[in-house]
Design a protein around this motif. Structure first.
Motif, short mmCIF file in Angstrom:
data_model
loop_
_atom_site.label_atom_id
_atom_site.label_comp_id
_atom_site.label_asym_id
_atom_site.label_seq_id
_atom_site.Cartn_x
_atom_site.Cartn_y
_atom_site.Cartn_z
N LEU A 93 58.77 45.50 82.12
CA LEU A 93 58.27 43.84 80.79
C LEU A 93 57.99 45.14 79.50
O LEU A 93 57.48 44.61 78.39
CB LEU A 93 57.62 43.09 81.68
N ALA A 94 56.38 45.72 79.95
CA ALA A 94 55.94 46.37 78.97
C ALA A 94 57.16 47.63 78.35
O ALA A 94 56.06 47.58 77.12
CB ALA A 94 54.99 47.60 80.06
N ALA A 95 57.39 48.49 78.71
CA ALA A 95 58.57 48.94 78.31
C ALA A 95 59.41 48.42 76.27
O ALA A 95 59.32 48.27 75.77
CB ALA A 95 59.28 50.01 78.71
N LYS A 96 59.86 47.10 77.42
CA LYS A 96 60.71 46.42 75.99
C LYS A 96 59.83 45.58 75.55
O LYS A 96 59.79 46.02 73.64
CB LYS A 96 61.55 45.05 76.92
N ALA A 97 58.42 45.48 75.71
CA ALA A 97 57.25 44.72 75.16
C ALA A 97 57.08 45.99 73.79
O ALA A 97 56.66 45.72 72.08
CB ALA A 97 56.19 44.53 75.60
N MET A 98 56.86 47.67 74.07
CA MET A 98 56.17 49.05 73.26
C MET A 98 58.07 49.09 72.47
O MET A 98 57.79 49.54 71.15
CB MET A 98 56.06 49.64 74.13
N ARG A 99 59.10 48.76 72.68
CA ARG A 99 60.35 48.82 72.14
C ARG A 99 59.89 47.52 71.08
O ARG A 99 60.44 48.41 69.47
CB ARG A 99 61.54 48.26 72.33
N ASP A 100 60.10 46.49 70.65
CA ASP A 100 59.75 45.40 70.17
C ASP A 100 58.76 46.25 69.06
O ASP A 100 58.43 45.32 68.12
CB ASP A 100 58.74 44.64 71.15
N ARG A 101 57.47 46.41 69.38
CA ARG A 101 56.53 47.30 68.38
C ARG A 101 56.60 47.91 67.48
O ARG A 101 56.21 47.49 66.24
CB ARG A 101 55.27 47.44 69.52
N TYR A 102 57.34 48.64 67.79
CA TYR A 102 58.28 49.39 66.90
C TYR A 102 58.80 49.10 66.67
O TYR A 102 59.40 49.59 65.47
CB TYR A 102 59.00 51.07 67.89
#
Length: 501
Positions: A93-102
């Protein structure tokens, strides 16, 4: 005339920005999977098409092949409750959130700015004060600031691409955790059942030792035996009683380990697990091909995603060597008194195309590219090393399976023969045809052979666990857990319903 000039300027800037976006290119190398030459078959076991078809079906829920309902129940509870598995899910979930951030960097970034106060200029300058202009004045401003970075050379695209690979790594890491948990749980369960069987053997031998004490005492009372034989029989009884205690300790420790794997306090399942049960059956030999293992093992898949991420990072480093295009937009009415709030003369706006080009960096950007290239090569080599390690584990597991199968056959016969010898020695002793030392020797040999046979059966079961783990079995067919963070972002900001942040 001025309005016409402004309109033409805006059109030219928009056209220039659009042309840059349309002609955008993504710099840096694209990821291509590393193809390592693989053997056609395993050295230790050449799989037949029938074996491969059977194994591919069995790898989804391989623990069911041991035909133990309690083990099936424990696996289900571990998948639902294990904390390491839940931690791995949160990292996804954290990695997906960072993907959305980029990904958000592709879109204009805006904020509302409000400021107010008093400005004062220095009066020590030679030409100050200027007639009619005071040194202090009140200042107020409000309005939006918007910045749009044009991804002309693909820096944002490469960042998003790298983060997608990070998501893939975390997914494979969770699958690796799944494989490890299943292997540990099954191995602990096999150890529990084998130790319980050893405890039963110890109890049987204690009864035999007690019978020997009674027998020697009766013979002594009849004038046949002697005090040495009584001492030897008592010594053997106490030794058997002492050997039982470590087995009880091991059973407690294994049940505690199983509880932790299930995500519950040690001792929760003690009443259920301490009920002795039969040892699980050994399944048929699983067989597969090297290419299938490469496609199935989570650690190999994770290593490949690391390599893909490192390649994307090269693109990020290369893009930093190219010009950066930004479209800033500012709209801020500025005034000194509230009656000027809506005056046309108070409005200030700015819409330009900003281009920044690195020209003097002292080799910093080149060094960053070289570092990214070296890191990518290191991850490629690590990917190959992971494959070699995986193949070694599979080959070792195949070899152990075959050798331990033969060993278990021999030890089973040894256990049967030594028990027969012990029974015969006891009959001969009762008839007065042999000494008590022969009885003790054959009984100790029988006990040792029985324990060795139990341990060989345990080794065969654990060989099966290790082989399925080496093949990367167990994660297919189990969906990723859908978990949510306890914080609801829509409740944290009153503007969240109107604007996506």
């Amino acid at each position: 005339m001025f309005e016409i000039f402004k309109q033409k300027t805006k059109k030219n800037i928009l056209a220039l920005g659009t042309s840059f976006v349309l002609s955008a290119c993504t710099v840096g190398p694209n990821f291509e999977p590393d193809h390592m030459k693989l053997p056609e078959n395993w050295k230790e076991h050449k799989a037949t098409p029938e074996e491969i078809e059977r194994t591919n079906k069995e790898m989804i829920s391989w623990w069911s092949l041991f035909h133990d309902p309690l083990l099936d129940q424990l696996v289900k509870r571990a998948v639902e409750g294990n904390y390491n598995l839940q931690i791995a899910g949160q990292r996804i979930l954290a990695a997906k959130a960072m993907r959305d951030r980029y990904t958000a960097e592709w879109y204009p970034q805006g904020e509302v700015v409000t400021s107010g106060g008093v400005d004062r200029f220095s009066t020590s300058l030679g030409n100050w004060p200027i007639a009619g202009y005071p040194s202090t004045y009140p200042f107020m401003a409000y309005g939006p600031n918007v910045t749009w970075q044009l991804d002309v050379f693909g820096r944002i695209r490469r960042e998003v691409e790298a983060q997608e690979d990070v998501i893939g790594q975390n997914i494979e890491a969770r699958r690796s955790v799944m494989v490890t948990i299943l292997a540990e749980l099954a191995s602990d369960y096999m150890l529990l059942r084998s130790t319980q069987l050893q405890l039963k053997i110890a109890d049987d031998n204690i009864r035999v030792a007690q019978d020997n004490v009674n027998l020697v005492s009766k013979l002594y009372q009849k004038g046949v035996g002697n005090t040495l034989q009584i001492a030897q029989a008592n010594s053997e009884l106490h030794a058997q009683l002492g050997a039982r205690e470590p087995l009880k300790t091991r059973i407690s420790q294994v049940t505690h380990a199983i509880d932790v794997l299930l995500g519950q306090m040690p001792g929760t399942s003690e009443d259920m697990l301490k009920i002795a049960g039969p040892m699980p059956v050994v399944p048929e030999l699983p067989a597969t091909l090297p290419t299938i293992v490469v496609a199935n093992r989570p650690d190999i898949r994770q290593a490949e995603r690391r390599y893909a991420e490192a390649m994307a990072r090269i693109g990020v480093a290369v893009s930093n060597m190219y010009p950066n295009f930004t479209l800033p937009l500012s709209f801020q009415p500025q005034f000194s008194a509230f009656h000027q709030f809506f005056n046309a003369s108070s409005f200030f706006w700015q819409f330009i195309l900003s281009i920044s080009t690195p020209i003097m960096q002292g080799g910093k950007l080149t060094a960053e590219v070289q570092s990214a290239q070296a890191e990518a090569e290191a991850t490629r080599l690590a990917y190959r090393q992971t494959i070699l390690t995986a193949f070694k584990e599979v080959e070792d597991a195949f070899a152990a399976w075959n050798d331990d199968e033969e060993r278990e056959k021999f030890l089973r016969r040894s256990s049967e023969d030594s028990q027969l010898a012990s029974d015969r020695a006891k009959k001969l002793y009762k008839a007065g045809l042999t000494g008590y030392l022969e009885v003790l020797t054959t009984q100790r040999t029988a006990l040792s052979a029985q324990n060795a046979h139990v341990l060989s059966r345990l080794e065969r079961l654990q060989d099966a666990v290790r082989l399925y783990s080496a093949l990367g079995a167990g994660w297919r067919g189990i969906a990723l857990t859908s978990t949510e963070l306890p914080i609801n972002t829509t409740e944290q900001n009153i503007l969240a319903k109107a604007f996506t942040q």
